[in-house]
Design an enzyme around this catalytic site. Structure first.
Site, short mmCIF file in Angstrom:
data_model
loop_
_atom_site.label_atom_id
_atom_site.label_comp_id
_atom_site.label_asym_id
_atom_site.label_seq_id
_atom_site.Cartn_x
_atom_site.Cartn_y
_atom_site.Cartn_z
CE1 TYR A 134 -3.11 3.05 0.34
CE2 TYR A 134 -3.66 2.31 2.63
CZ TYR A 134 -3.76 3.13 1.61
OH TYR A 134 -4.74 4.05 2.00
CE LYS A 163 -5.92 1.64 -1.04
NZ LYS A 163 -6.57 1.70 0.40
CB ILE A 205 -8.25 -0.55 -2.77
CG1 ILE A 205 -7.42 -1.64 -2.98
CG2 ILE A 205 -8.77 -0.55 -1.14
CD1 ILE A 205 -7.91 -2.86 -2.83
#
Length: 299
Positions: A134, A163, A205
């Protein structure tokens, strides 16, 4: 683990005593899967992970895994103050039956690349679970550059996805230029999804999906199919809501939208407070405008 499609960053619901409301979370999770979401991401920023105890995090993972019955992959966000705690949470996620991990840099301490690489590597090596990195330099102050991401990919075979929440869609192109299809790239900010897919992202996401899963899935499907006119028509309608995902009070905003659309409540744990005054009025007006126009949207 199939890193593809719309995966909600699930909010964490609290009851009137501010305890985690597991029955509602299970119902919410299954509702979003019914609308076409391809996985569930738990314990992330939108899930107020920093306010949850270790035991609460593990209980959430177990409740959702049991309550959804392996309908779709469950991804545990791994965030902690220490590497030791992050590794322990990764082990707990594997034991709960999660399919993947979403690894965040440690809270508070913003180390250099050597330290951040060691932290991420420790979590990736802790289990054989598929891992997503992330990258959110805006929120966490740590920026995983494309060259550093490539370095991790060369060393960790279970590193499969990123992400990307830098808000710079050029990062999608930069990662793909170095790694081609070695990693699946997810857009992590709601108001960049169409641009991100055009640059090569294959997943999202998402935040507002907690209240609008049908519209979110349709927007993703139109964009991934290259139906640009249809995608932009829906995007134009959705953007005022999607931008709620990109401001400091995104948790309060998204939970308020959930409450107003009948799927959740706006309770948040301190230090967050529910929205009040002009902020609240503006959010409700934005939602009213969108809902009044939704009948004209083919979604």
């Amino acid at each position: 683990m199939n890193w593809y499609g719309v995966m909600p960053a699930m909010t964490t619901s609290f009851d009137e005593q501010m305890r985690v409301d597991h029955p509602f979370m299970v119902r919410h999770a299954n509702w979003m899967l019914d609308q076409g979401c391809t996985g569930l991401v738990l314990l992330g920023s939108l899930g107020e992970a920093s306010t949850l105890t270790f035991e609460e995090k593990v209980a959430i993972l177990n409740a959702i895994a049991e309550g959804t019955g392996n309908r779709a992959p469950i991804v545990a966000a791994i965030s902690a103050l220490s590497t030791q705690e992050a590794v322990s949470l990764a082990h707990a996620a594997a034991a709960a039956g999660c399919s993947g991990l979403m690894i965040l840099p440690p809270y508070v301490y913003k180390g250099d690349w050597l330290e951040m690489k060691a932290h991420v590597a420790a979590v990736m090596q802790a289990t054989p679970l598929s891992c997503m990195l992330y990258n959110n330099p805006v929120a966490y102050g740590v920026d995983f550059l494309p060259e550093q991401i490539a370095e991790l990919a060369a060393e960790h075979p279970n590193f499969h996805s990123v992400k990307e929440s830098s808000t710079d869609v050029r990062r999608v192109s930069a990662i793909r230029a170095l790694l081609e299809d070695r990693l699946q790239i997810f857009v992590g900010v709601d108001d960049a999804i169409v641009e991100g897919i055009a640059a090569g992202a294959t997943g999202w996401i998402a935040g507002l999906v907690n209240a609008f899963p049908r519209e979110s899935v349709e927007l993703f499907n139109l964009a991934i199919a290259g139906k640009n006119a249809e995608a932009f028509a829906l995007y134009r309608w959705f953007l005022p809501l999607l931008r709620m995902d990109t401001v400091p009070k995104f948790v309060q905003l998204i939970k308020l939208v959930q409450q107003e659309t009948g799927m959740g409540n706006e309770r948040v744990r301190a230090p967050r407070l529910i929205l009040a005054g002009e902020e609240r009025s503006h959010a409700l007006a934005t939602l009213r405008t969108a809902r009044a126009a939704s009948a004209s949207i083919s979604a």
